[in-house]
Design a protein around this motif. Structure first.
Motif, mmCIF file in Angstrom:
data_model
loop_
_atom_site.group_PDB
_atom_site.id
_atom_site.type_symbol
_atom_site.label_atom_id
_atom_site.label_comp_id
_atom_site.label_asym_id
_atom_site.label_seq_id
_atom_site.Cartn_x
_atom_site.Cartn_y
_atom_site.Cartn_z
ATOM 1 N N PHE A 67 110.589 38.883 -20.292
ATOM 2 C CA PHE A 67 111.111 39.473 -21.783
ATOM 3 C C PHE A 67 111.433 40.979 -21.877
ATOM 4 C CE2 PHE A 67 109.083 41.605 -26.002
ATOM 5 C CZ PHE A 67 110.700 41.069 -26.871
ATOM 6 N N LYS A 68 112.680 41.293 -22.062
ATOM 7 C CA LYS A 68 112.871 43.048 -21.947
ATOM 8 C C LYS A 68 113.008 43.336 -19.945
ATOM 9 C CE LYS A 68 113.223 43.335 -26.474
ATOM 10 N NZ LYS A 68 114.457 42.989 -26.927
ATOM 11 N N ARG A 74 106.543 37.787 -22.706
ATOM 12 C CA ARG A 74 105.927 37.263 -24.380
ATOM 13 C C ARG A 74 106.471 35.837 -25.462
ATOM 14 N NH1 ARG A 74 109.763 39.374 -30.015
ATOM 15 N NH2 ARG A 74 110.584 37.348 -29.831
ATOM 16 N N LEU A 141 101.799 40.123 -25.639
ATOM 17 C CA LEU A 141 102.537 40.997 -24.393
ATOM 18 C C LEU A 141 102.419 40.910 -23.179
ATOM 19 C CD1 LEU A 141 104.334 43.282 -27.068
ATOM 20 C CD2 LEU A 141 105.714 41.538 -25.933
ATOM 21 N N THR A 143 102.369 43.240 -19.917
ATOM 22 C CA THR A 143 103.226 44.665 -19.889
ATOM 23 C C THR A 143 102.651 44.406 -18.997
ATOM 24 O OG1 THR A 143 100.920 45.598 -20.655
ATOM 25 C CG2 THR A 143 102.917 44.955 -22.080
ATOM 26 N N LEU A 155 109.038 49.360 -22.742
ATOM 27 C CA LEU A 155 109.337 47.622 -24.087
ATOM 28 C C LEU A 155 109.328 48.277 -25.497
ATOM 29 C CD1 LEU A 155 106.354 44.961 -21.709
ATOM 30 C CD2 LEU A 155 108.792 44.889 -22.952
ATOM 31 N N ALA A 160 110.457 46.463 -28.406
ATOM 32 C CA ALA A 160 109.417 45.238 -28.098
ATOM 33 C C ALA A 160 108.019 44.837 -28.560
ATOM 34 C CB ALA A 160 108.560 45.290 -26.491
#
Length: 426
Positions: A67-68, A74, A141, A143, A155, A160
């Motif tokens: 994610f990203k 996520r 999340l 990270t 993020l 995000a």
């Protein structure tokens, strides 16, 4: 007092029970991450393990892998909970990168476990209740790269954290504490380019980049006498030459610049740059000054969340430290600081059954010890309970948001006006 005190107590109990039910699988999750330490931005196995946890071992989560960022993820659930009107979006953060050479000496495997556990408990509580005042969305999340690079900052840049109302995470340490101060920090690499020559036969033909590095180092050491007591400058010479009889044509230093507030970082950076560039001027070298992509902010406190967390923690048996040296000694930096300027949140600390110091081999052992599990899951319960407080008591959530806005405005004014510099003559 919250008007829904009875319901709140019931939901908090349910959250704790769900975490206890999942204790074995949560321990396995933590152990799998701990036993395979991975460095910043390369946490592929940890990423895949967490994605599998929420997509295969747990039900109801929508999971976005990679994610990203390549090693971020996520997991979301909701909106749900039976309420009407606006959706309150609550997020729990996981970290899972390790340190070079000594593995999970900062206990990020336990941070991942705490975030996952708190999310499970919170979700279990809200999805079974039709009496909530609002609808709820739960987000986890993942990270990466807290130890090096600042994945949360990446993020943030990618959006995000957009739409989140409040974020929760907890970090292992030697004590229980709802808050410990963190300093703003920016990494800088300084490169000097000179000219190689035979150091004995014709030294006058060379331009000594090592001399520039030494002057830079000494300049900064002298500068320390004239900076504020709570500012920090520390670094190393990463490359100092290749052979004694060759005048070094290239040298490289790496420094960390730290101040209690992000508003003070430009001041210390300007002073440090004079040291970098004057060394080049004195030796005839060329200099490159390269700042890291991400600067870490100090943490923006939210005392409303801290008080709620401490109250819930004490109800679970936590004994919070009262040692003023611990509570006031700002030393490390974290990319959660940047998050705290975007979304109101809490970054608490928790005891794991050991007084070993973090970033040591002893702490690596403690972070993988079975004894840490009781304290880790107790912390997850306290986070879930605190999230339920702000969910069921709208006035608390508004207080959290108001405090965040006020604190951010104060910091923004300081950033705009500039901090006072006590290095100037009175």
């Amino acid at each position: 007092m919250c008007e829904r005190a009875g319901l709140l107590a019931e939901l908090k109990h349910g959250a704790g029970c769900r975490i206890d039910e999942a204790a074995e699988k949560l321990h396995r999750l933590s152990q799998d991450i701990w036993s395979c330490p991975e460095l910043a931005y390369d946490e592929r196995k940890a990423h895949d393990r967490l994605v599998a946890f929420f997509s295969q071992e747990e039900e109801g989560w929508k999971v976005d892998s990679h994610f990203k960022l390549d090693t971020a993820f996520r997991a979301t659930w909701g909106p749900g909970g039976g309420g009407e009107g606006d959706v309150v979006s609550v997020a729990f953060l996981c970290e899972y990168d390790a340190l070079p050479g000594i593995g999970h000496a900062c206990g990020h495997n336990l941070i991942a476990e705490v975030g996952a556990a708190a999310a499970l408990g919170f979700k279990a509580a809200v999805e079974k209740s039709s009496k909530l005042p609002v609808r709820v969305q739960v987000t986890v999340l993942g990270t990466p790269a807290e130890e090096d690079g600042g994945g949360k900052i990446d993020l943030i840049r990618e959006g995000a954290f957009d739409g989140l109302d409040v974020v929760f995470m907890a970090h292992p340490l030697q004590d229980d504490a709802p808050f410990l101060p963190h300093v703003a920090e920016h990494d800088v690499t300084v490169k000097y380019h000179g000219k190689a020559s035979h150091a004995s036969a014709y030294p006058w033909e060379g331009v000594n980049a090592l001399d520039a590095a030494v002057l830079c180092y000494n300049n900064l050491s002298v500068l320390r006498q004239q900076i504020k007591p709570d500012w920090r400058i520390h670094g190393i010479i990463k490359h100092g030459g290749v052979k004694p009889n060759i005048i070094p044509a290239y040298t490289e230093l790496e420094y960390y610049l730290r101040t209690p507030s992000r508003a003070e970082l430009p001041v210390i950076k300007a002073k440090a740059e004079m040291c970098f560039r004057s060394a080049a001027m004195a030796t005839g070298c060329e200099v490159e000054v390269e700042y890291a992509r991400n600067a870490f902010d100090n943490i923006l406190r939210n005392r409303t969340l801290e008080d709620l967390y401490e109250e819930n923690g004490k109800a679970l048996g936590m004994e919070f430290t009262t040692d003023e040296e611990v509570l006031t000694n700002a030393s490390g930096s974290t990319d959660f600081g940047n998050v705290s300027f975007v979304v109101p949140g809490i970054h608490s600390y928790f005891y794991i059954g050991s007084k070993a110091l973090s970033h040591t081999e002893e702490y690596t052992v403690a972070a993988g010890d079975q004894k840490a599990q009781f304290y880790t899951l107790r912390t997850a319960k306290a986070l879930a309970m605190t999230a339920l407080d702000v969910l069921l008591c709208p006035d608390l959530l508004q207080r959290v948001k108001d405090e965040f806005t006020e604190a951010k405005l104060k910091e923004d004014r300081l950033l705009k006006d500039g901090p006072t510099d006590n290095t100037k003559n009175a």
